[in-house]
Design a protein around this motif. Structure first.
Motif, PDB file in Angstrom:
ATOM      1  N   VAL A   1       0.836  -1.198   0.000  1.00  0.00           N
ATOM      2  CA  VAL A   1       0.000   0.000   0.000  1.00  0.00           C
ATOM      3  C   VAL A   1       0.876   1.255   0.000  1.00  0.00           C
ATOM      4  N   ALA A   2       2.019   1.203   0.658  1.00  0.00           N
ATOM      5  CA  ALA A   2       2.934   2.342   0.644  1.00  0.00           C
ATOM      6  C   ALA A   2       3.426   2.621  -0.770  1.00  0.00           C
ATOM      7  N   GLU A   3       3.728   1.556  -1.510  1.00  0.00           N
ATOM      8  CA  GLU A   3       4.180   1.711  -2.894  1.00  0.00           C
ATOM      9  C   GLU A   3       3.067   2.301  -3.762  1.00  0.00           C
ATOM     10  N   ALA A   4       1.838   1.846  -3.541  1.00  0.00           N
ATOM     11  CA  ALA A   4       0.696   2.348  -4.328  1.00  0.00           C
ATOM     12  C   ALA A   4       0.475   3.833  -4.074  1.00  0.00           C
ATOM     13  N   VAL A   5       0.557   4.237  -2.817  1.00  0.00           N
ATOM     14  CA  VAL A   5       0.322   5.642  -2.470  1.00  0.00           C
ATOM     15  C   VAL A   5       1.477   6.518  -2.952  1.00  0.00           C
ATOM     16  N   LYS A   6       2.704   6.035  -2.750  1.00  0.00           N
ATOM     17  CA  LYS A   6       3.885   6.818  -3.113  1.00  0.00           C
ATOM     18  C   LYS A   6       3.895   7.138  -4.599  1.00  0.00           C
ATOM     19  N   ARG A   7       3.536   6.167  -5.398  1.00  0.00           N
ATOM     20  CA  ARG A   7       3.559   6.357  -6.851  1.00  0.00           C
ATOM     21  C   ARG A   7       2.180   6.682  -7.418  1.00  0.00           C
TER      22      ARG A   7
ATOM     23  N   PRO B   1      -5.451  -2.353 -10.639  1.00  0.00           N
ATOM     24  CA  PRO B   1      -6.145  -3.380  -9.856  1.00  0.00           C
ATOM     25  C   PRO B   1      -5.356  -3.907  -8.672  1.00  0.00           C
ATOM     26  N   HIS B   2      -4.033  -4.091  -8.831  1.00  0.00           N
ATOM     27  CA  HIS B   2      -3.225  -4.595  -7.724  1.00  0.00           C
ATOM     28  C   HIS B   2      -3.226  -3.617  -6.558  1.00  0.00           C
ATOM     29  N   SER B   3      -3.040  -2.342  -6.845  1.00  0.00           N
ATOM     30  CA  SER B   3      -3.042  -1.327  -5.790  1.00  0.00           C
ATOM     31  C   SER B   3      -4.414  -1.231  -5.133  1.00  0.00           C
ATOM     32  N   PHE B   4      -5.464  -1.324  -5.933  1.00  0.00           N
ATOM     33  CA  PHE B   4      -6.824  -1.260  -5.410  1.00  0.00           C
ATOM     34  C   PHE B   4      -7.085  -2.413  -4.445  1.00  0.00           C
ATOM     35  N   ALA B   5      -6.712  -3.627  -4.838  1.00  0.00           N
ATOM     36  CA  ALA B   5      -6.907  -4.784  -3.959  1.00  0.00           C
ATOM     37  C   ALA B   5      -6.108  -4.637  -2.675  1.00  0.00           C
ATOM     38  N   THR B   6      -4.913  -4.058  -2.777  1.00  0.00           N
ATOM     39  CA  THR B   6      -4.085  -3.849  -1.592  1.00  0.00           C
ATOM     40  C   THR B   6      -4.713  -2.828  -0.654  1.00  0.00           C
ATOM     41  N   ILE B   7      -5.316  -1.781  -1.217  1.00  0.00           N
ATOM     42  CA  ILE B   7      -5.998  -0.784  -0.388  1.00  0.00           C
ATOM     43  C   ILE B   7      -7.132  -1.435   0.400  1.00  0.00           C
ATOM     44  N   LEU B   8      -7.894  -2.300  -0.262  1.00  0.00           N
ATOM     45  CA  LEU B   8      -8.979  -2.989   0.436  1.00  0.00           C
ATOM     46  C   LEU B   8      -8.426  -3.881   1.550  1.00  0.00           C
ATOM     47  N   ALA B   9      -7.329  -4.570   1.271  1.00  0.00           N
ATOM     48  CA  ALA B   9      -6.711  -5.428   2.291  1.00  0.00           C
ATOM     49  C   ALA B   9      -6.179  -4.601   3.457  1.00  0.00           C
ATOM     50  N   TYR B  10      -5.620  -3.433   3.156  1.00  0.00           N
ATOM     51  CA  TYR B  10      -5.124  -2.539   4.204  1.00  0.00           C
ATOM     52  C   TYR B  10      -6.265  -2.081   5.100  1.00  0.00           C
ATOM     53  N   LEU B  11      -7.391  -1.731   4.493  1.00  0.00           N
ATOM     54  CA  LEU B  11      -8.560  -1.328   5.283  1.00  0.00           C
ATOM     55  C   LEU B  11      -9.060  -2.493   6.132  1.00  0.00           C
ATOM     56  N   ALA B  12      -9.046  -3.693   5.571  1.00  0.00           N
ATOM     57  CA  ALA B  12      -9.469  -4.881   6.321  1.00  0.00           C
ATOM     58  C   ALA B  12      -8.537  -5.142   7.498  1.00  0.00           C
ATOM     59  N   LEU B  13      -7.241  -4.917   7.284  1.00  0.00           N
ATOM     60  CA  LEU B  13      -6.269  -5.092   8.371  1.00  0.00           C
ATOM     61  C   LEU B  13      -6.590  -4.136   9.518  1.00  0.00           C
ATOM     62  N   GLY B  14      -6.901  -2.884   9.185  1.00  0.00           N
ATOM     63  CA  GLY B  14      -7.261  -1.918  10.225  1.00  0.00           C
ATOM     64  C   GLY B  14      -8.503  -2.330  10.988  1.00  0.00           C
ATOM     65  N   GLU B  15      -9.492  -2.877  10.281  1.00  0.00           N
ATOM     66  CA  GLU B  15     -10.710  -3.336  10.946  1.00  0.00           C
ATOM     67  C   GLU B  15     -10.406  -4.495  11.886  1.00  0.00           C
ATOM     68  N   ALA B  16      -9.638  -5.464  11.378  1.00  0.00           N
ATOM     69  CA  ALA B  16      -9.319  -6.637  12.189  1.00  0.00           C
ATOM     70  C   ALA B  16      -8.562  -6.249  13.457  1.00  0.00           C
ATOM     71  N   ARG B  17      -7.597  -5.352  13.322  1.00  0.00           N
ATOM     72  CA  ARG B  17      -6.811  -4.924  14.486  1.00  0.00           C
ATOM     73  C   ARG B  17      -7.683  -4.198  15.505  1.00  0.00           C
ATOM     74  N   ARG B  18      -8.544  -3.299  15.042  1.00  0.00           N
ATOM     75  CA  ARG B  18      -9.379  -2.511  15.951  1.00  0.00           C
ATOM     76  C   ARG B  18     -10.371  -3.400  16.711  1.00  0.00           C
ATOM     77  N   TYR B  19     -10.845  -4.427  16.044  1.00  0.00           N
ATOM     78  CA  TYR B  19     -11.883  -5.252  16.670  1.00  0.00           C
ATOM     79  C   TYR B  19     -11.351  -6.561  17.239  1.00  0.00           C
ATOM     80  N   GLY B  20     -10.082  -6.570  17.634  1.00  0.00           N
ATOM     81  CA  GLY B  20      -9.613  -7.653  18.478  1.00  0.00           C
ATOM     82  C   GLY B  20      -8.505  -8.535  17.956  1.00  0.00           C
ATOM     83  N   ALA B  21      -8.122  -8.425  16.680  1.00  0.00           N
ATOM     84  CA  ALA B  21      -7.065  -9.299  16.159  1.00  0.00           C
ATOM     85  C   ALA B  21      -5.716  -8.933  16.778  1.00  0.00           C
TER      86      ALA B  21
END
Length: 473
Positions: A314-320, A325-345
């Protein structure tokens, strides 16, 4: 209309009380409330402050019943005390809420023969757990009439509370009474509020509803409609919408874009049997929507290698400023990671990326007795023959992009998941349009008998969360 609202202590009490009040305000009209509680003064005060802040015309009184209901002090049955104190005179509403079972039952018994309408506002839990109406779909908060004494309001008398509470895109995602939400959760809740701007009703028995027609329009793909409070129609809309998105993904980049269906929850994950009690999930599952299960209480652990993979991508996608599609899928995964961490992972130390091999280097003590889950067949095959399989069970998780979740009233959580998946899929497709990965605009409306309500999801919140857009000062 006078409402008697029991409030209890513990998790979910504030959400239950607020949802009960807001739904009854919509369908009955409420101008006076008596909040009753037993040793739950703090919770009662929170509900009172919420109502007085956003519904200032409603008169609110808090009545503590501790001396009448605590067994050591009680001298008479609680229903008799309540009947004499609160239910003489003008008929009104009694909400049988999630307030402690004894208090809820006592309030209902006290008002039964006093011409009071006794109702319960149901909730379908699932991934919406922790939110309250109108930040949840109206269909998931039906009014159940347990003892009828009042005429239901006509269409003209109905109202919507969505404009009485904050637009979360203007509050830095602070949900009143609950605190700050994570970006994706915030956008889902705000989209639900915007859909609820269209007035409507859902009550029973028998269950009846009219919440207007949801219209989802993707300029270059298709246009779909469904009765917003008909779970079967919404399930069918989700199926047809998901099939169209899957066809688009297959034409553009099936490996990257096809994951949207799993990520949103539209195509449910299959665990080859029952879902484990706890899991260690690799990178692939953050792309495939494991965060949806965290909302429902599934304990998951994420290896450091998965965090490193997603953060680097995601850092590479934002920096450049990549919009592929690859960057888009990574953004969704990054958002999912934030959700998982906030809700107990939790995060567990692992070997370096890639996670195929990084997971095999987790300390044996930390993996002993756990389940290692992946949707990557290569990783699963490696783990199955690796010595780590003697300590932890590898499990291959998969999904079928031709399949969508089916709402079943005998399993209420499936109805909850259907609505959550639809809103997340709308959000993902709208974000793809914003990033110019999908050609054409996405438009969301609710059409009722007397109005058409625009309900676009505030995807700018998500772009800001990953650094694609500078926050305004």
């Amino acid at each position: 209309m006078k409402l008697t609202l029991p409030v209890s202590r513990g998790a979910g009490s504030f959400e239950a009380a607020v949802s009960g009040f807001t739904r009854l305000y919509e369908e009955y009209g409420v101008d006076e409330i008596t909040i009753v509680h037993v040793t739950a003064l703090n919770e009662a005060k929170m509900v009172k402050e919420f109502i007085e802040k956003y519904f200032s015309e409603v008169s609110v009184t808090v009545k503590g019943l501790s001396t009448n209901a605590v067994v050591e002090y009680q001298t008479s049955p609680l229903p008799r005390i309540l009947r004499k104190s609160y239910f003489e005179g003008t008929p009104g509403l009694i909400l049988v809420s999630s307030a402690g079972r004894r208090l809820a039952a006592s309030v209902a018994l006290a008002g039964f023969d006093k011409d009071h309408e006794i109702v319960h506002v149901n909730f379908y839990w699932g991934p919406w757990t922790g939110l309250y109406y109108p930040y949840t779909p109206r269909r998931l908060e039906p009014i159940i009439v347990m003892h009828s004494a009042l005429e239901p309001h006509s269409w003209e008398e109905l109202r919507s509370v969505a404009d009485r509470v904050p637009d979360l895109s203007t509050t830095h995602c602070v949900l009143p009474g609950q605190g700050e939400l994570t970006p994706l959760r915030c956008v889902v809740a705000e989209l639900a509020r915007r859909l609820n701007k269209a007035k409507g009703f859902v009550r029973g028995p028998p269950l009846s509803h009219n919440c207007g027609k949801l219209r989802v329009s993707v300029e270059t793909i298709g246009d779909w409609k469904a009765d917003l409070c008909d779970h079967k129609a919404v399930g069918e809309l989700l199926y047809r919408f998901a099939r169209a998105i899957n066809m688009w993904a297959n034409e553009v980049d099936p490996q990257r874009l096809g994951q949207i269906l799993a990520w949103s929850g539209a195509s449910p994950l299959r665990f080859d049997g029952v879902i484990p009690k706890s899991v260690i999930a690799d990178t692939s599952l953050l792309y495939h929507g494991i965060h949806n299960y965290v909302y429902e209480g599934l304990p998951i652990t994420i290896p450091e290698c998965a965090v490193a993979e997603i953060m680097s991508n995601v850092a590479e996608a934002v920096k450049r400023k990549k919009r592929d599609p690859h960057s888009f899928a990574t953004i969704l995964a990054y958002l999912a990671l934030g959700e998982a961490r906030r809700y107990g992972a939790s995060i567990v130390p692992s070997g370096p990326r890639p996670c195929d091999t990084g997971v095999t280097r987790i300390d044996p003590i930390l993996v002993d007795g756990t389940t290692l889950v992946t949707s990557d067949s290569g990783a699963y095959n490696l783990w199955s023959v690796h010595p780590i399989s003697r300590l932890a069970q590898p499990l291959h998780v998969y999904y079928n992009p031709e399949e969508t979740i089916k709402p079943d009233p005998l399993h209420p959580e499936t109805i909850s998941r259907t609505y959550y998946a639809l809103l997340q899929l709308i959000i993902a497709v709208t974000l793809a349009s914003k990033l110019q990965i999908l050609d054409g605009s996405v438009k969301i409306h609710v059409e009722t008998e007397d109005a058409t309500i625009k309900a676009q999801p505030p995807t700018s919140i998500l772009l800001e969360a990953v650094g694609f857009k500078t926050k305004s000062k």
